[in-house]
Write an enzyme that holds these catalytic residues in place. Structure first.
Site, PDB file in Angstrom:
ATOM      1  N   GLU A 102      13.884  -1.813 -60.409  1.00 41.42           N
ATOM      2  CA  GLU A 102      14.562  -1.028 -59.363  1.00 41.42           C
ATOM      3  C   GLU A 102      14.844  -1.876 -58.134  1.00 41.42           C
ATOM      4  OE1 GLU A 102      11.978   2.895 -60.219  1.00 41.42           O
ATOM      5  OE2 GLU A 102      13.620   3.180 -58.836  1.00 41.42           O
ATOM      6  N   GLU A 129      15.091  12.517 -61.731  1.00 38.47           N
ATOM      7  CA  GLU A 129      15.640  11.257 -61.232  1.00 38.47           C
ATOM      8  C   GLU A 129      16.551  10.689 -62.318  1.00 38.47           C
ATOM      9  OE1 GLU A 129      12.719   8.129 -61.325  1.00 38.47           O
ATOM     10  OE2 GLU A 129      13.784   6.886 -59.860  1.00 38.47           O
ATOM     11  N   ASN A 156      19.445   4.503 -55.643  1.00 33.55           N
ATOM     12  CA  ASN A 156      18.855   5.490 -56.557  1.00 33.55           C
ATOM     13  C   ASN A 156      18.839   6.792 -55.756  1.00 33.55           C
ATOM     14  OD1 ASN A 156      17.324   7.036 -58.263  1.00 33.55           O
ATOM     15  ND2 ASN A 156      15.793   5.459 -58.660  1.00 33.55           N
ATOM     16  N   CYS A 171      10.675  10.054 -57.326  1.00 37.72           N
ATOM     17  CA  CYS A 171       9.706   9.338 -58.139  1.00 37.72           C
ATOM     18  C   CYS A 171       8.599   8.623 -57.366  1.00 37.72           C
ATOM     19  CB  CYS A 171      10.430   8.374 -59.074  1.00 37.72           C
ATOM     20  SG  CYS A 171       9.424   7.986 -60.490  1.00 37.72           S
ATOM     21  N   ASN A 207      11.065   9.366 -63.244  1.00 38.95           N
ATOM     22  CA  ASN A 207      11.044   8.724 -64.563  1.00 38.95           C
ATOM     23  C   ASN A 207       9.831   7.792 -64.514  1.00 38.95           C
ATOM     24  OD1 ASN A 207      14.433   8.123 -65.764  1.00 38.95           O
ATOM     25  ND2 ASN A 207      13.748   9.779 -64.475  1.00 38.95           N
ATOM     26  N   LYS A 228      16.619   6.730 -52.490  1.00 41.39           N
ATOM     27  CA  LYS A 228      15.213   6.379 -52.714  1.00 41.39           C
ATOM     28  C   LYS A 228      14.772   5.226 -51.816  1.00 41.39           C
ATOM     29  CE  LYS A 228      12.082   5.420 -56.608  1.00 41.39           C
ATOM     30  NZ  LYS A 228      12.055   5.273 -58.103  1.00 41.39           N
TER      31      LYS A 228
HETATM   32  N1  ING Z   1       8.604   5.088 -61.667  1.00 37.17           N
HETATM   33  C1  ING Z   1       7.198   4.959 -61.540  1.00 37.17           C
HETATM   34  C2  ING Z   1       6.587   5.933 -60.536  1.00 37.17           C
HETATM   35  O1  ING Z   1       6.362   5.625 -59.379  1.00 37.17           O
HETATM   36  C3  ING Z   1       5.244   3.515 -61.162  1.00 37.17           C
HETATM   37  C4  ING Z   1       6.758   3.561 -61.274  1.00 37.17           C
HETATM   38  C5  ING Z   1       4.451   4.121 -62.120  1.00 37.17           C
HETATM   39  C6  ING Z   1       4.678   2.909 -60.083  1.00 37.17           C
HETATM   40  C7  ING Z   1       3.058   4.108 -61.987  1.00 37.17           C
HETATM   41  C8  ING Z   1       3.289   2.868 -59.935  1.00 37.17           C
HETATM   42  C9  ING Z   1       2.468   3.472 -60.887  1.00 37.17           C
HETATM   43  O2  ING Z   1       6.275   7.016 -60.978  1.00 37.17           O
HETATM   44  C10 ING Z   1       9.601   5.166 -60.768  1.00 37.17           C
HETATM   45  N2  ING Z   1      10.847   5.335 -61.262  1.00 37.17           N
HETATM   46  O3  ING Z   1       9.414   5.098 -59.567  1.00 37.17           O
END
Ligand code: ING
Length: 317
Positions: free
Chosen positions: A146, A47, A110, A172, A197, A127
């Site tokens: 985001e 991503e 995205n 992601c 990411n 996304k």
């Molecule tokens: N990053 C993270 C993901 O979904 C996140 C944000 C992390 C949400 C952990 C919930 C828990 O992997 C992106 N860029 O979506």
């Protein structure tokens, strides 16, 4: 005749604020050569693979924000990657921030593109599950904006027939939602490509890093098995200007087993000699959707957004 294809995840280590797109593309090209040396025919990059994960910053100047977006794909900087992939006959997935004009207005998504072995963009995904927040969290050690910088994707979850397989894409946070994979499973997907990411630290709640990696892996393994599809999940990871993101790039088989797992949080290629028909017995048996699914009972999934608790107390006399 077995349908075999060597699949690869081309993981990126950190991209810092100071790193130019040209320097990043040079790294992508090295990764593509390494994947080629491993016999790969399809390579998944992360991503937002051209810039640092800028949603971690509160930025108010639109021109500063737009500097992280691509207004064309391929762009001048990424054209060498497309050219090499075409020469080597390798398809790939590439994630980036997309700025475009649609319906007479500027749109920002995205995005990921699916490029076939001739270097032609055959698919695009924007996304849909945008995590995080849109307001400035003043007390937070970093942001996850985001919802501020991107619109929700407007093209759904699609599957394309390309490179001899049914290939789908997501990005992601999408991987955490079973609906993402089921919609592609209902299009007979055989390979799902997902770049990510993922911050190592949870912005909102103390959560041990091993638990975040656990969540990452179980969602991919469950989704691969429940839809009998290969999943190639590729991280951009390591510390970007000090902000940690975890690795865990992996290739998961339709059985739900992890077939390859990255060891580092840096530029690294992993590859698997995949049997694209491995999921066929699962689609004929346990997850034969036609035979076993009962959609007449699934209405809430598409009709209700948030959970609603039962209104009646069943223990009331
Ligand atoms: N990053 C993270 C993901 O979904 C996140 C944000 C992390 C949400 C952990 C919930 C828990 O992997 C992106 N860029 O979506």
């Amino acid at each position: 005749m077995l349908r075999r294809m060597i699949l690869a995840a081309a993981q990126l280590g950190p991209i810092h604020l100071k790193d130019s797109r040209a320097s990043v593309v040079k790294r992508l090209i090295v990764l593509l050569w390494r994947a080629h040396a491993m016999g790969a025919r399809f390579v998944v990059f992360p991503e937002m693979a051209l810039t640092t994960f800028f949603p971690r910053y509160w930025i108010t100047d639109q021109a500063e924000i737009d500097a992280y977006f691509e207004t064309s794909m391929p762009s001048n900087e990424t054209q060498p990657l497309f050219n090499l992939a075409r020469e080597l006959g390798i398809g790939f997935y590439l994630g980036y921030a997309e700025k475009t004009v649609e319906d007479g207005r500027i749109r920002r998504f995205n995005t990921s593109v699916l490029v076939n072995a001739k270097g032609k963009i055959v698919g695009r995904y924007r996304k849909i599950h945008l995590p995080g927040h849109s307001e400035h969290l003043l007390q937070a050690p970093f942001q996850h904006l985001e919802k501020r910088y991107f619109e929700v994707g407007n093209e759904g979850f699609k599957v394309w027939r390309t490179m001899g397989a049914h290939v789908g894409m997501c990005i992601c946070n999408d991987r955490r939602w079973p609906e993402t994979f089921r919609v592609m499973g209902l299009q007979d997907v055989e390979i799902v490509a997902v770049g990510y990411n993922t911050p190592t630290d949870n912005l909102h709640h103390p959560e041990p890093p091993h638990l975040r990696m656990h969540h990452h892996l179980i969602t991919l393994q469950a989704s691969a098995y429940q839809n009998a599809t290969w999943v190639i999940a590729t991280a951009k990871c390591g510390r970007e200007d000090g902000f940690a993101m975890f690795g865990g790039s992996c290739i998961v088989a339709p059985t739900g087993e992890i077939a390859a797992l990255a060891q580092s949080e840096d530029d690294e290629v992993i590859a698997v000699d995949a049997d694209l028909d491995l999921g066929a017995y699962i689609k004929r048996g346990t997850f034969d959707f036609a035979r076993h699914r009962r959609i007449e009972h699934y209405g809430l999934i598409a009709a209700r957004t948030a959970a609603v608790a039962p209104s009646i107390d069943s223990d009331a006399e």
